[in-house]
Scaffold this motif. Structure first.
Motif, PDB file in Angstrom:
ATOM      1  N   PRO A  68     -10.581   3.879  -8.501  1.00  0.00           N
ATOM      2  CA  PRO A  68     -11.023   3.486  -7.164  1.00  0.00           C
ATOM      3  C   PRO A  68     -11.552   2.055  -7.147  1.00  0.00           C
TER       4      PRO A  68
ATOM      5  N   TYR B 229      -0.743  -2.164  -4.545  1.00  0.00           N
ATOM      6  CA  TYR B 229       0.108  -2.667  -5.622  1.00  0.00           C
ATOM      7  C   TYR B 229       0.295  -4.163  -5.401  1.00  0.00           C
TER       8      TYR B 229
ATOM      9  N   LEU C  86       0.867  -1.181   0.000  1.00  0.00           N
ATOM     10  CA  LEU C  86       0.000   0.000   0.000  1.00  0.00           C
ATOM     11  C   LEU C  86       0.895   1.220   0.000  1.00  0.00           C
ATOM     12  N   ASP C  87       0.609   2.189  -0.888  1.00  0.00           N
ATOM     13  CA  ASP C  87       1.359   3.438  -0.792  1.00  0.00           C
ATOM     14  C   ASP C  87       0.755   4.286   0.320  1.00  0.00           C
TER      15      ASP C  87
ATOM     16  N   THR D  32     -12.514  -4.519 -10.538  1.00  0.00           N
ATOM     17  CA  THR D  32     -11.804  -3.332 -10.982  1.00  0.00           C
ATOM     18  C   THR D  32     -10.599  -3.767 -11.806  1.00  0.00           C
TER      19      THR D  32
ATOM     20  N   ARG E 297      -1.438  -2.159 -10.352  1.00  0.00           N
ATOM     21  CA  ARG E 297      -2.282  -1.384  -9.454  1.00  0.00           C
ATOM     22  C   ARG E 297      -3.629  -1.152 -10.135  1.00  0.00           C
TER      23      ARG E 297
ATOM     24  N   THR F 119      -1.065   6.778   0.340  1.00  0.00           N
ATOM     25  CA  THR F 119      -2.449   7.209   0.146  1.00  0.00           C
ATOM     26  C   THR F 119      -3.419   6.036   0.158  1.00  0.00           C
TER      27      THR F 119
ATOM     28  N   VAL G 212      -3.285   3.328  -2.001  1.00  0.00           N
ATOM     29  CA  VAL G 212      -3.403   2.639  -3.285  1.00  0.00           C
ATOM     30  C   VAL G 212      -2.655   1.309  -3.204  1.00  0.00           C
TER      31      VAL G 212
END
Length: 351
Positions: free
Chosen positions: A173, A155, A148-149, A180, A169, A151, A153
């Motif tokens: 959203p 990966y 997780l970065d 997704t 990634r 923010t 997000v």
């Protein structure tokens, strides 16, 4: 999940050939040696696969499973509690934690590469869950690592026997249940290291990505194989750029099937391994100050160059990167054969 006798013999033979074919392993960067912290004896964590940490606890997942479950351990390796959500996963392989305390279970394991979708499962400390399905843009992959970065997000990093892992990634959203679409944003290239450990003899285990973690402040990420951890400095939260930099390599202490990796809030790195047996034990190992070693460094001054003792301008020391494994057909065949033998030895996954 050990290798059967026949598979073990064939793997040893192939690994010997592989060792003759691969280039000499890269040297490790100077980092503190891992130190055993405590020993896990609970059979419910015989297949320890994912790990995160805070000041008081380690949070762990067991490989696979029939529920979204996170085990809460004290820093003495004793299980204190568990958090369970009402989702039946396919094959959970890694664990991350968001800034709000939500756990993210990486339901991305696909040994046979037959899943149409993979998934992330969010699990709050109260046990509330949500399922987010994902699809690859380029076919099916086995993956055991989640980042997780800063923010939030996610990966996903794939596990391949040829030393080049894909990094994916979401394109937008996350939707629940989704799917997704994912996009491929990077390739992570690894080569053999010679570090002992892992379920496969020889060099194969040192190129298979089995876990990942992000430091508490988001400035360092770790990607591990069965044998080594690679620490990448992250500037401005850019994970993709970070993975293209030269990492710090940390040899891990001969773990039988190392898949778990985490940063503690103080920046130390923690690793753990599956044992594959209900009656086996395994140490949790800590590398003190690991994040500080790999953290982004201030940009050098443009007004002066570093001087050697003689007063002559000295060029920065050149570090070895992570070269691509030589594209020799016989080497590829050997690596692929060993990996296929290992995958065929793991127990089949059923919902």
């Amino acid at each position: 999940m050990g290798l059967t006798g026949g598979v073990r013999v064939r793997s040893v033979t192939l690994a010997v050939l592989l060792g003759l074919l691969l280039a000499a392993p890269a040297a490790a960067d100077p980092v503190p040696a891992p130190v055993p912290a405590c020993t896990i004896t609970d059979p419910r964590l015989a297949e320890l696969s994912g790990l995160v940490a805070d000041d008081q606890h380690w949070y762990a997942i067991d490989d696979g499973g029939t529920s979204a479950k996170v085990w809460v351990l004290g820093k003495d390796c004793q299980v204190q509690d568990s958090i369970t959500g009402a989702v039946d996963p396919y094959d959970v392989e890694d664990l991350a934690r968001g800034a709000d305390g939500t756990f993210w279970l990486s339901d991305t394991g696909d040994n046979d590469e037959d899943r149409d979708t993979i998934a992330l499962i969010s699990l709050t400390p109260a046990g509330d869950t949500a399922l987010y399905r994902l699809t690859y843009p380029d076919g099916k992959h086995d993956a055991e690592a989640l980042l997780l970065d800063r923010t939030g997000v996610p990966y996903v990093i794939t596990k391949t026997p040829l030393g080049t892992a894909g990094v994916y990634r979401p394109t937008g959203p996350l939707a629940s249940p989704g799917p997704t679409p994912l996009e491929k944003v990077a390739s992570l290239r690894l080569t053999s290291t010679g570090t002992p450990g892992g379920p496969l003899p020889g060099a194969v285990g040192s190129v298979l990505v089995t876990g990942a973690a992000t430091s508490a402040d988001g400035t360092v990420i770790a990607v591990r194989t069965y044998t080594d951890a690679y620490l990448f400095p992250v500037s401005d939260g850019d994970i993709v750029k970070a993975l293209s930099a030269t990492p710090v390599r940390v040899p891990l202490p001969n773990e039988p099937q190392g898949e778990a990796i985490a940063f503690q809030p103080d920046g130390s790195l923690v690793s753990g391994s599956e044992t594959g047996r209900d009656d086996a034990t395994q140490s949790m190992n800590v590398v003190a100050g690991a994040a500080a070693v790999a953290a982004p460094k201030p940009a050098p001054s443009r007004t002066a160059e570093p001087k050697s003792a003689s007063g002559v301008s000295a060029a920065p020391e050149k570090k070895e990167g992570l070269p691509v494994i030589p594209a020799v057909a016989v080497t590829v065949a050997v690596i692929g054969a060993i990996y296929l033998l290992f995958r065929s030895s793991r127990r089949s996954r059923t919902r």
